[in-house]
Write a protein that holds these residues in place. Structure first.
Motif: not given
Length: 207
Positions: A70-75, A167-168, A182-187
């Motif tokens: 899947p396309k990564p989400t840029q942080a 980040y909210e 620079g991708n948001l890898a994990w939350t």
């Protein structure tokens, strides 16, 4: 005899109430609750769940380049911070490194419960990973005093601008991991045991 038992119970309730009031008055209630929750972390039930990412990154007979990912989400790096010395720092300063971004506060028992495991992770990976411990305390001095009193010496920051939408969170602690690309890898929302060896391996895989 019955009256004596009732009196003893009232004395016990009074002592418990007095202790509770004292803890709240001194602000130590969060630390006491956090200490109790730390025992729950020790059971291993709260180890960070990175299995889904690991499965995506490693499939039998396939490399990441060969997979349809899947396309990564840029942080979002458009975010300013204040460090312990009062200097302004942009999150973009840490671009190119794996970033461990943790939202916490001194009044949050789960934050306090997981803090020793973050401190251990920082000791082991502080040279490889950028740690951003973002205090949401209204009084930043309180967060700095807590860090010093506990002997952690963690990289603590205070927000100097509004949090980017990504980040909210409606819960703290919340932890975000940004990979070196620079991708948001994990939350992760809620406390976790970050001293888990599997989580360390996960961070190393994001370089």
């Amino acid at each position: 005899m019955k009256n004596k038992e009732i009196t003893n119970k009232w004395i016990q309730y009074g002592v418990v109430a007095a202790v509770a009031v004292t803890l709240y008055a001194t602000g130590l209630h969060a630390e006491v609750i956090g200490f109790a929750q730390r025992g729950f972390l020790a059971t291993g039930l709260m180890d960070p769940d990175v299995e889904q990412y690991a499965q995506m990154a490693k499939t039998e007979g396939q490399s990441l380049d060969e997979m349809q990912k899947p396309k990564p989400t840029q942080a979002d790096f458009d975010f300013n911070l204040i460090d312990k010395e009062g200097k302004a720092v942009s999150l973009s300063k840490f671009k190119g490194k794996v970033i461990f971004l943790n939202m916490w506060a001194t009044w949050c028992p789960p934050c306090i419960a997981e803090m020793p495991t973050i401190d251990k992770l920082h000791e082991e990976m502080g040279d490889e990973v950028a740690f951003v411990m973002l205090s949401l305390d209204q009084n930043f001095d309180k967060a700095k005093a807590f860090d010093k009193r506990k002997g952690y010496d963690l990289p603590i920051y205070s927000p100097a601008s509004n949090l980017p939408a990504m980040y909210e969170s409606n819960a703290i602690p919340t932890t975000y991991v940004i990979d070196a690309a620079g991708n948001l890898a994990w939350t992760h929302k809620g406390m976790a045991d970050y001293s888990d060896p599997g989580f360390k391996e996960f961070l190393q895989s994001l370089k």
